[in-house]
Design a protein around this motif. Structure first.
Motif, PDB file in Angstrom:
ATOM      1  N   ARG A  59       0.930  -1.480   0.076  1.00  0.00           N
ATOM      2  CA  ARG A  59      -0.320   0.259  -0.114  1.00  0.00           C
ATOM      3  C   ARG A  59       0.720   1.220   0.395  1.00  0.00           C
ATOM      4  O   ARG A  59       1.678   0.920   0.795  1.00  0.00           O
ATOM      5  N   PRO A  60       1.328   2.149  -1.376  1.00  0.00           N
ATOM      6  CA  PRO A  60       1.330   3.158  -0.868  1.00  0.00           C
ATOM      7  C   PRO A  60       1.622   4.531  -0.153  1.00  0.00           C
ATOM      8  O   PRO A  60       2.971   4.385   0.626  1.00  0.00           O
ATOM      9  N   ALA A  61       0.457   4.496   0.219  1.00  0.00           N
ATOM     10  CA  ALA A  61       0.021   5.007   1.567  1.00  0.00           C
ATOM     11  C   ALA A  61       0.323   4.925   3.045  1.00  0.00           C
ATOM     12  O   ALA A  61       1.371   5.982   3.733  1.00  0.00           O
ATOM     13  N   MET A  62       1.072   3.759   2.957  1.00  0.00           N
ATOM     14  CA  MET A  62       1.450   2.760   4.764  1.00  0.00           C
ATOM     15  C   MET A  62       2.836   3.093   4.275  1.00  0.00           C
ATOM     16  O   MET A  62       3.832   3.332   4.907  1.00  0.00           O
ATOM     17  N   VAL A  63       3.509   3.593   3.121  1.00  0.00           N
ATOM     18  CA  VAL A  63       4.591   3.782   2.651  1.00  0.00           C
ATOM     19  C   VAL A  63       5.202   4.590   3.045  1.00  0.00           C
ATOM     20  O   VAL A  63       6.044   5.307   3.456  1.00  0.00           O
TER      21      VAL A  63
END
Length: 190
Positions: A59-63
Motif C-alpha cells: 500500500r503506497p499510503a503505508m510506505v
C-alpha cells in the motif's frame, strides 16, 4: 482517508513544485527523544520496496506514512521514530529511490532540479538537498539528500535523465550540474 498521489512531475511549474514540497507535512522527528528502543522488523530493499516480517508492504499510503518517520543517524543506522519509540529498520542501500527528474528555472533563470521519490515525495536539489556521487567511474551511484539524514538513490532512468541534462550544460570531460545556486560534480571521487 484515501491516498491521492501528487500530479506528474513534468506537469508542474517551479512554483507548483515548491508548493507541493511545502505542503508535505512531516512530523517533527528531530524534536523527539523516545525512551524506548526496539526493532521494527522492517527492511527497505535496494530496489526501494518496503518489507515487514518478510512480506512486502504494497500500500503506497503505508510506505508514505512510514517514510515520514524515517531518520538516519550519523553512524548510518536508520530508525522509524515516534515520540515514544525508536525502532531500527534495515536499509540495504538508500531509504528512498528517485524515480523521475525535471529541470525548472527560477525567476533569475537559474536551474532547479526536481526529483520525485518512490514515496511520492518531491525533493528540490540544492544546498539543503545536495547530490552526491559514489561508486566508480564504470559503475557510479547517484544520491540526493532527502531529510533527517536520509538519501534517495537515483534509479537507472533518473540518473540517465541527469546525465543527459548535464551533457547539455557542461563539458563532457567535467560533468557537473547546478541547482538552486549550488554546483554538483557528477564524477565519483577517486
Amino acid at each position: 482517508m484515501p491516498y491521492t498521489p501528487p500530479p506528474e512531475l513534468a506537469s508542474l511549474s517551479l512554483a507548483q513544485l515548491a508548493a507541493e514540497v511545502e505542503a508535505r507535512r512531516i512530523p517533527p522527528v528531530d524534536q523527539w527523544t523516545p525512551a524506548e528502543t526496539g526493532d521494527s522488523e522492517m527492511r527497505i530493499a535496494r530496489d526501494g520496496r518496503w518489507f515487514h516480517q518478510g512480506g512486502e508492504i504494497k500500500r503506497p499510503a503505508m510506505v508514505r506514512a512510514f517514510s515520514a518517520l524515517l531518520v538516519r543517524e550519523a553512524d548510518g543506522r536508520h530508525w522509524l521514530k515516534t515520540p515514544f519509540q525508536r525502532l531500527s529498520i534495515e536499509v540495504e542501500d538508500a531509504a528512498f529511490l528517485a524515480t523521475d527528474m525535471e529541470v525548472r528555472h527560477d525567476g533569475d533563470g537559474r536551474p532547479v532540479l526536481a526529483f520525485r521519490l518512490n514515496s511520492d515525495d518531491l525533493v528540490l536539489c540544492g544546498p539543503d538537498n545536495p547530490l552526491r556521487v559514489a561508486g566508480t567511474a564504470e559503475l557510479p551511484a547517484f544520491y540526493i539528500a532527502v531529510r533527517h539524514g536520509t538519501e534517495a538513490r537515483l534509479n537507472r532512468s533518473t540518473y540517465g535523465q541527469l546525465i543527459d541534462y548535464a551533457l547539455t550544460v557542461s563539458d563532457a570531460d567535467a560533468l557537473e550540474v547546478t541547482s538552486m545556486g549550488a554546483r554538483f560534480a557528477l564524477a565519483p571521487l577517486a
